[in-house]
Design an enzyme around this catalytic site. Structure first.
Site, PDB file in Angstrom:
ATOM      1  N   LYS A 122       5.159   5.173 -11.099  1.00  0.00           N
ATOM      2  CA  LYS A 122       3.860   4.669 -11.567  1.00  0.00           C
ATOM      3  C   LYS A 122       3.135   5.801 -12.276  1.00  0.00           C
ATOM      4  O   LYS A 122       2.837   6.834 -11.686  1.00  0.00           O
ATOM      5  CB  LYS A 122       3.024   4.141 -10.401  1.00  0.00           C
ATOM      6  CG  LYS A 122       1.723   3.471 -10.870  1.00  0.00           C
ATOM      7  CD  LYS A 122       1.101   2.625  -9.773  1.00  0.00           C
ATOM      8  CE  LYS A 122      -0.080   1.828 -10.306  1.00  0.00           C
ATOM      9  NZ  LYS A 122      -0.635   0.916  -9.288  1.00  0.00           N
ATOM     10  N   GLY A 151     -10.184  -2.222 -12.940  1.00  0.00           N
ATOM     11  CA  GLY A 151     -10.906  -3.425 -13.330  1.00  0.00           C
ATOM     12  C   GLY A 151     -10.915  -3.622 -14.838  1.00  0.00           C
ATOM     13  O   GLY A 151     -10.321  -2.829 -15.582  1.00  0.00           O
ATOM     14  N   ASN A 197       4.852   6.724  -6.609  1.00  0.00           N
ATOM     15  CA  ASN A 197       3.473   7.024  -7.008  1.00  0.00           C
ATOM     16  C   ASN A 197       3.357   8.498  -7.385  1.00  0.00           C
ATOM     17  O   ASN A 197       3.263   9.356  -6.521  1.00  0.00           O
ATOM     18  CB  ASN A 197       2.532   6.681  -5.853  1.00  0.00           C
ATOM     19  CG  ASN A 197       1.071   6.869  -6.221  1.00  0.00           C
ATOM     20  OD1 ASN A 197       0.747   7.451  -7.264  1.00  0.00           O
ATOM     21  ND2 ASN A 197       0.185   6.385  -5.375  1.00  0.00           N
ATOM     22  N   LYS A 228       0.827  -1.203   0.000  1.00  0.00           N
ATOM     23  CA  LYS A 228       0.000   0.000   0.000  1.00  0.00           C
ATOM     24  C   LYS A 228       0.871   1.267   0.000  1.00  0.00           C
ATOM     25  O   LYS A 228       1.891   1.325   0.695  1.00  0.00           O
ATOM     26  CB  LYS A 228      -0.884  -0.022   1.256  1.00  0.00           C
ATOM     27  CG  LYS A 228      -1.741   1.213   1.483  1.00  0.00           C
ATOM     28  CD  LYS A 228      -2.876   1.316   0.506  1.00  0.00           C
ATOM     29  CE  LYS A 228      -3.609   2.653   0.647  1.00  0.00           C
ATOM     30  NZ  LYS A 228      -4.585   2.864  -0.446  1.00  0.00           N
ATOM     31  N   GLY A 229       0.465   2.267  -0.763  1.00  0.00           N
ATOM     32  CA  GLY A 229       1.213   3.516  -0.863  1.00  0.00           C
ATOM     33  C   GLY A 229       1.485   4.130   0.504  1.00  0.00           C
ATOM     34  O   GLY A 229       0.604   4.177   1.356  1.00  0.00           O
ATOM     35  N   CYS A 287      -1.556   9.194  -8.193  1.00  0.00           N
ATOM     36  CA  CYS A 287      -2.784   8.917  -7.460  1.00  0.00           C
ATOM     37  C   CYS A 287      -3.817   9.999  -7.776  1.00  0.00           C
ATOM     38  O   CYS A 287      -3.570  11.182  -7.565  1.00  0.00           O
ATOM     39  CB  CYS A 287      -2.550   8.867  -5.956  1.00  0.00           C
ATOM     40  SG  CYS A 287      -4.079   8.478  -5.067  1.00  0.00           S
ATOM     41  N   THR A 316      -7.423  -5.155  -9.057  1.00  0.00           N
ATOM     42  CA  THR A 316      -8.823  -5.369  -8.686  1.00  0.00           C
ATOM     43  C   THR A 316      -9.198  -6.853  -8.617  1.00  0.00           C
ATOM     44  O   THR A 316     -10.033  -7.244  -7.803  1.00  0.00           O
ATOM     45  CB  THR A 316      -9.722  -4.615  -9.684  1.00  0.00           C
ATOM     46  OG1 THR A 316      -9.351  -3.228  -9.643  1.00  0.00           O
ATOM     47  CG2 THR A 316     -11.186  -4.752  -9.347  1.00  0.00           C
TER      48      THR A 316
END
Lengths: 264, 319
Positions: B180, B232, B142, B60-61, B145, B281
């Site tokens: 990212k 997704g 990151n 997790k970030g 986001c 996802t």
């Protein structure tokens, strides 16, 4: 607690007079230690739409027979798919998940207050409580008498239920919270458990606070992972809290004292 | 007595096909990773899979200080996808380094840390705190986001900023740095080139696509934060297109993802130019999917006489 992913075979999946569905699933590998208040996460549909699993309270569970019982109402695409599953089909289940209700002392005096489909987790809870020789008093509110189709399952446990209907078609006419408030005076309960619409649970918690009786309630929220990884089902239990709890992992059961309802 | 040695799946795979890949100096035993934000700190998925088998777990970030995240509701399902506006909720870098990282390292998990500073300086500080010595294998930076006001996508949509922030983090850490990228730009190749020029060792793409949903009964946005990131299967074609475009223009490897649900999706991402893939996802839907995909990828290779998975990287890209 041993959570796992399993295939369960649907034994029965029927719509009752209430309009709600009852589903019985054969699932021998389901964790025997599953607690009342925990939930299962079900893949509804084979493809990617609906995509995410759907959470359902454990309504009842027979660990000896390996039978899981669910009650649900049609809400959206997930439950619509679930309602179409034929007996003999397999469904993909992850569970048991979340924190269930805490167990009171054997022999404790317990009040359960359920509203609508929120009665679901209270059946398994009532079963466990009767096994612990708790003295049970149950108040159940629905809109009209057709929605009382789950009642016989409680009666089979040998527990009494006081019913309230909005239209007066059975039992007390009016809100179950009014009935509960009238009766609590003479009950001397040690603990109260409730599940139903938030406005109902807020009232139950407020009355319980007046009489200084502790209790627990069960919340719901949109979920993705169900295991505490995605942090999607977040909510603040009190507006002033700094942190968000995760309904799937920290709950879905919380104590009255953790909550402050904001019903705007 | 049974004389036949029973091989673990891992041994079976390594004996027959070569799944290992290079991601900008980071060696992965196989190309399957768990995407940041979808896998917690790994332990949530231990009941469902042996997470040490993954090429890497991208945790997790992490921000410098604890971050409470965005108001509820934070997630909403859409057609073949989901919107999220988690808002980088996390306990901060110190809790990550002191509690979560040792847990994963003890279990033999290769960990990629995801850092998400609110400011340029925060990213520098975070980068300096995560070095080879800490046990982390690489840093995913990151800069994309969509759910935070400061930092995040703000860094990732301006090529000059991308160059500078990648360059700054590269200078303070001895680990491979993998920015990212945000798909919320008009030409992702410009951003990719800026990241490469800044010294990126590999690129991770794509982050979520910004979207929203409306509650027609309440006549207001569904998400507490109004906008969220779409993930997704719905975004897979967009992700593939962007990876294909970027693979043609840059020389560093790509960690590709966006809606991967099955092994065919994995192969599509590899053939579009991804050296490794991230499963996001899909973890929510099938909690054991990431490890299962390693086995299925090996099965595919055996069935199709592919000796090395790296031979397939970019196979569909017409350069």
């Amino acid at each position: 607690m041993s959570v796992s992913q399993m295939q369960g075979m649907v034994i029965e999946n029927v719509q009752k007079n209430s309009g709600w569905y009852e589903m019985e699933i054969s699932i021998p590998s389901f964790a025997p230690c599953a607690r009342p208040g925990q939930f299962v996460h079900i893949k509804t549909g084979a493809g990617s739409d609906p995509l995410l699993r759907r959470p359902f309270s454990i309504c009842d569970f027979d660990k000896d027979a390996g039978r899981l019982f669910l009650m649900y109402k049609l809400v959206g695409s997930g439950t619509k798919w679930l309602s179409s599953v034929a007996s003999g089909s397999y469904i993909d289940i992850v569970g048991p998940l979340g924190k269930g209700f805490t167990c009171p002392d054997p022999g404790a005096r317990v009040i359960l207050v359920g509203g609508g489909i929120g009665i679901a987790p209270l059946l398994y809870l009532a079963r466990r409580l009767t096994e612990r020789n708790c003295r049970l008093r149950i108040f159940y509110g629905v809109e009209e008498y057709h929605q009382l189709s789950a009642l016989n399952k409680f009666e089979r446990l040998g527990v009494n239920i006081d019913v309230a209907t909005h239209d007066g078609s059975a039992g007390f006419k009016g809100l179950v919270t009014d009935l509960f408030e009238q009766k609590i005076v003479s009950e001397k309960a040690d603990v109260i458990y409730t599940c139903g619409p938030e406005i109902m649970m807020a009232k139950v918690a407020a009355v319980a606070a007046q009489y200084q009786i502790p209790g627990e309630l069960s919340l719901e929220e949109y979920m993705a992972c169900g295991v505490g990884a995605c942090l999607g089902c977040a909510r603040k239990l009190k507006a002033e809290d700094d942190n968000f709890v995760k309904i799937c992992k920290d709950g879905p059961v919380f104590s009255f004292s953790q909550m402050k309802f904001d019903l705007n | 007595m049974n004389t036949g040695q029973k091989n673990s799946p891992e041994q079976y795979i390594s004996d027959t096909v070569d799944l290992s890949v290079d991601l900008g100096g980071l060696r992965l035993k196989n190309p399957v990773t768990a995407a940041s934000g979808t896998f917690g700190y790994g332990r949530e998925y231990e009941p469902f899979a042996d997470i040490s088998r993954l090429g890497a777990v991208i945790v997790k970030g992490t921000t410098l200080k604890p971050t409470p995240g965005n108001p509820a509701p934070r997630i909403y399902e859409t057609a073949s996808g989901m919107l999220n506006s988690i808002g980088l909720e996390n306990p901060g870098i110190e809790v990550f380094l002191d509690i979560h990282l040792p847990y994963l390292l003890e279990r033999g998990v290769q960990v990629i840390a995801n850092i998400a500073g609110n400011t340029f300086e925060d990213n520098e500080t975070l980068g300096a705190m995560i070095r080879r010595q800490s046990g982390v294998a690489a840093i995913e930076l990151n800069i994309s986001c969509p759910n935070v006001e400061k930092g995040g996508m703000h860094f990732g949509t301006d090529p000059d900023m991308v160059f500078q922030v990648v360059n700054a983090v590269k200078k303070v850490t001895d680990l491979p740095v993998i920015p990212k990228l945000s798909p919320n730009v008009s030409d992702i190749t410009i951003i990719a080139q800026a990241a490469q020029a800044g010294g990126a060792d590999a690129l991770s793409m794509i982050n979520t696509l910004m979207g929203m949903a409306i509650d027609v009964k309440k006549r207001k946005p569904v998400l507490g934060n109004i906008f969220g990131g779409l993930s997704g299967p719905a975004i897979k074609p967009v992700a593939l297109r962007m990876i294909y475009q970027v693979h043609k223009e840059i020389d560093i490897p790509i960690l590709g993802g966006g809606g991967i649900m099955n092994v065919t999706d994995v192969l599509e991402f590899i053939m579009a130019g991804s050296s490794a893939v991230s499963i996001g996802t899909a973890n929510f839907v099938q909690p054991g999917i990431s490890v299962q995909l390693i086995n299925e990828l090996a099965d595919y290779m055996v069935a199709n006489n592919v000796a090395k998975i790296s031979d397939l990287v970019g196979a569909a890209v017409y350069k």
